[in-house]
Write a protein that holds these residues in place. Sequence first.
Motif, PDB file in Angstrom:
ATOM      1  N   UNK A   1      -1.621   0.667   2.681  1.00  0.00           N
ATOM      2  CA  UNK A   1      -2.902   0.945   3.325  1.00  0.00           C
ATOM      3  C   UNK A   1      -3.455  -0.314   3.989  1.00  0.00           C
ATOM      4  N   UNK A   2      -3.245  -1.446   3.345  1.00  0.00           N
ATOM      5  CA  UNK A   2      -3.763  -2.685   3.906  1.00  0.00           C
ATOM      6  C   UNK A   2      -3.193  -2.942   5.297  1.00  0.00           C
TER       7      UNK A   2
ATOM      8  N   UNK B   1      -3.879  -3.562 -16.428  1.00  0.00           N
ATOM      9  CA  UNK B   1      -3.986  -2.312 -15.683  1.00  0.00           C
ATOM     10  C   UNK B   1      -4.140  -2.511 -14.162  1.00  0.00           C
ATOM     11  N   UNK B   2      -5.107  -3.360 -13.779  1.00  0.00           N
ATOM     12  CA  UNK B   2      -5.435  -3.486 -12.352  1.00  0.00           C
ATOM     13  C   UNK B   2      -4.222  -3.815 -11.474  1.00  0.00           C
TER      14      UNK B   2
ATOM     15  N   UNK C   1      -1.521  -0.617  -3.111  1.00  0.00           N
ATOM     16  CA  UNK C   1      -2.419  -0.686  -1.957  1.00  0.00           C
ATOM     17  C   UNK C   1      -1.751  -1.276  -0.717  1.00  0.00           C
TER      18      UNK C   1
ATOM     19  N   UNK D   1      -2.310  -0.885 -10.195  1.00  0.00           N
ATOM     20  CA  UNK D   1      -2.944  -0.106  -9.130  1.00  0.00           C
ATOM     21  C   UNK D   1      -2.877  -0.883  -7.822  1.00  0.00           C
ATOM     22  N   UNK D   2      -3.162  -2.176  -7.918  1.00  0.00           N
ATOM     23  CA  UNK D   2      -3.231  -3.037  -6.733  1.00  0.00           C
ATOM     24  C   UNK D   2      -1.906  -3.012  -5.964  1.00  0.00           C
TER      25      UNK D   2
ATOM     26  N   UNK E   1     -10.891  -4.532  17.250  1.00  0.00           N
ATOM     27  CA  UNK E   1     -12.328  -4.740  17.162  1.00  0.00           C
ATOM     28  C   UNK E   1     -12.730  -6.177  17.477  1.00  0.00           C
TER      29      UNK E   1
ATOM     30  N   UNK F   1      -6.468  -1.691  13.642  1.00  0.00           N
ATOM     31  CA  UNK F   1      -7.721  -1.465  14.366  1.00  0.00           C
ATOM     32  C   UNK F   1      -8.685  -2.635  14.242  1.00  0.00           C
ATOM     33  N   UNK F   2      -8.586  -3.333  13.148  1.00  0.00           N
ATOM     34  CA  UNK F   2      -9.458  -4.490  12.933  1.00  0.00           C
ATOM     35  C   UNK F   2      -9.253  -5.522  14.050  1.00  0.00           C
TER      36      UNK F   2
ATOM     37  N   UNK G   1      -2.053  -0.759   7.367  1.00  0.00           N
ATOM     38  CA  UNK G   1      -2.569   0.248   8.277  1.00  0.00           C
ATOM     39  C   UNK G   1      -3.950  -0.131   8.835  1.00  0.00           C
ATOM     40  N   UNK G   2      -4.824  -0.633   7.959  1.00  0.00           N
ATOM     41  CA  UNK G   2      -6.177  -0.913   8.429  1.00  0.00           C
ATOM     42  C   UNK G   2      -6.280  -2.194   9.236  1.00  0.00           C
TER      43      UNK G   2
END
Lengths: 63, 792
Positions: free
Chosen positions: A46-47, A35-36, A43, A39-40, A57, A53-54, A49-50
């Motif tokens: 999104x990874x 299953x996992x 992702x 879903x993974x 920082x 900004x990281x 995208x984030x």
Amino acid sequence: MSVIYILLAVSVTVAIVFFIAFIVAVKRGQYDDSYTPSVRMLFEDELVKVKKPKKINTNQLKD
Amino acid sequence: MDKHTCFHCGLDATASKITFDDKVFCCNGCKTVYEIFSANDLTCYYDLQQAPGATPKDIEGKYNFLENTKIIEQLLEFNDGSTQIVTLYIPHVHCSSCIWILENLNKLNPAISASIVNFGKKTVRVTFNAEMLSLKNLVVLLSSIGYEPFISLDDYSVGKKHIDRSLIYKLGVAGFAFGNVMFLSFPEYFQVGEFWLEQFKPFFRWLMFAFSLPVVFYSAQDYFVSAYKGLRSRLLNIDVPIALGIIVLFTRSTIEIIFDLGSGFFDSLTGLLFFLLLGKFFQQKTYAFLSFERDYKSYFPIGITKITSEGKEEAIQVYDIVKGDRLLIRNEELIPVDCILIKGRARIDYSFVTGESRTVSKQSGDKLFAGGKQLEGSIEVDVLKSVEQSYLTQLWSNDVFKKDKSLAFNNITNTISKNFTIGILLIAVVATTFWLVVDSSKAINVFTSVLIIACPCALALAAPFTFGNVLRILGNKKFYLKNASVIEQLAKIDTLIFDKTGTITAHKETTVNYDGLQLSEDETSLLKSTLRGSNHPLSRSLYALLDAHDIVTLDDFEEHLGKGIQANYKNNTIKVGSAAFVGHATDAATLNTAVHISANNQYKGKFTFYNAYRKGLSHLFNVLKKDYDLVILSGDNEGEKENLTKLLPTKTKLLFNQKPEDKLEYIKYHQSEGAHVLMIGDGLNDAGALAQSNVGIAISENVNVFSPACDAILDASKFNHLGDFINMSKWALKIIKWSFVLSFIYNSIGLYFAVTGQLSPVVAAILMPLSSISVVAFTTVATNIVGRKIPI
């Protein structure tokens, strides 16, 4: 007509290669959790995208 | 005012007035988690799912035991000093946001290099650098973001679990051989008789022989072993005709190709085993996140705080506790051993040891039993017995926990297979004798043909596919069965035994009943205001149950420990508490928890607390009473007897004050009288009864949390559908019987070809898969139709 021997040898070899790939996959536990990963897989976007900004920082921290 | 829900966890946040970033939170815990996530650019968490979080709990000191190197060593999967790998069970994992955040732990702490979630098992496998982050801090980090790992004594032997994947290998081998043999036998099916095909025939056949070798000697292993075991214990199980069929198929095919008599039945042989193993695989539905084998170890903590003789706190492993040790039990911690209370006020919840719903207060010097949960602050205790010798854990030394239930009964397939095997052997012998007289050259051919075609492929597939599908359907309806044999057992049930607390009553829920003089408006307002100031659990629940009233500021408030509360407002005095405290003659007759009230020294009345029963209980019992004997077996006192008699059908037996062993013995006694008992319970106190009964069902408010060892786990919300579930299992057995009829029809057709000596490989190759597939299709469709009938 001995070409059939070559053809058969090739086809059986290919089949065996896939069979071994299957055994290796099972042995590594790829079928333990079915299953996992489904879903993974979603992702990825999104990874990316984030991550942007990281970076900013960490630069700020260095400054 | 608008209704607001917490941005993080989704709880009601209307009254909290906590806002951050224009978002509303129910408590500071949730706000903190949001702050952590937003500071680390992890707010994607909230994009994937709405309100995915859980409120983090206060965990100070709770994980001190993770400083003990011996415990750490046992929990780690891999450790080379700096890099460590640990797999943690996290009950809260429930959505894709959870997977996302747990797999991005490296952004929260750079010491974590990788984390992989297994959603089915609700575990996360974390690789981290031990020099920068200790295991304890990792667990604290997870807890602080609302993903508190659950570590119990069960985890003590982690890393030694062996996963059995042999069935998948066998299935793979059979499928691989089946496909290849099918290709190689195609030319023979059409019998084109071309020159080059004729020339390569022997080569093709030997290649098929080679492919079938691993199938017969590896994939079919289990059938030979099971048939041999069956024969040795004088039992004709379904595997006997299967093993016989496989041997005959293989031998005859080999002889045929050696003497160039025909192409053999390698296609049917490999196909048969592929389908059989597929059935086995299908039936093996497991719920990775549930465990049906739990004992006390899953409830008990792995470590506990010991107070050394110098007065220092030290975390030790539970198994290392020896008699005479001084332990510190914190709030909400479980007492792991029998002990004596030395310091502090104890309020112990024994609900999952005894089934008693009320918490008990203990004074210094009182004995405390293992399994109780401390609810009020920290206490210090002296150990009386080690873990294995404690009162609760001794229950597990009962023989009933060593028995394997599924071996004890004869399943439906084996019952039918016995007559089937005898029938087939008879037909084979008669047909062979006939042909010996008529045409002796065909005799051996006919004998083997009968055994080949009669190989009960369809028969053997009927049960696994029906049960497998029923397991899935019930699983979707939140009734989780341990394995297929439970369905058969469930269909035979004639007696239903229920535990009371937590089973027919909803956990932690009470209703309250007032009898006495009517309270005036002022008095009620005063009562509510008085209760507001008290922290006693009964005051809290009574306060929550009373209707809203104006809260007044009391002039005087005094709490008398263990007795009650006294308060003044203007000229009115109110006393709330025990009967003696309010100046009322103690009525010993009531066993229920009650709070007495007096106003201005005049006795007013009492609030009595009753258990809240599950919705639809009465209806369920009235439906069930037609077909089953019903019994309530409670560890609690008789306080609820009157209430239950009103609620339940008159013929329901009610038994109270039953100890765990009494429950077990009661079931054993009824079984010896021929009853098939279904036990439904929830706590550890029912563990013995659940193991002894024919089917033990554990009821659970949250299936991810704990339930004792059992055959099935039922989600509490589906309790009123219990009758439907039992009916479903009865339908499953009917469907299997119908598919037996179907497969017998195929067998008769096949037998016609076999007995008349006309069985060719093509006929076998068509008939065998056709019968298997149609039986599988029939059971799947039939179970789905029945499944839809259950109105859930």
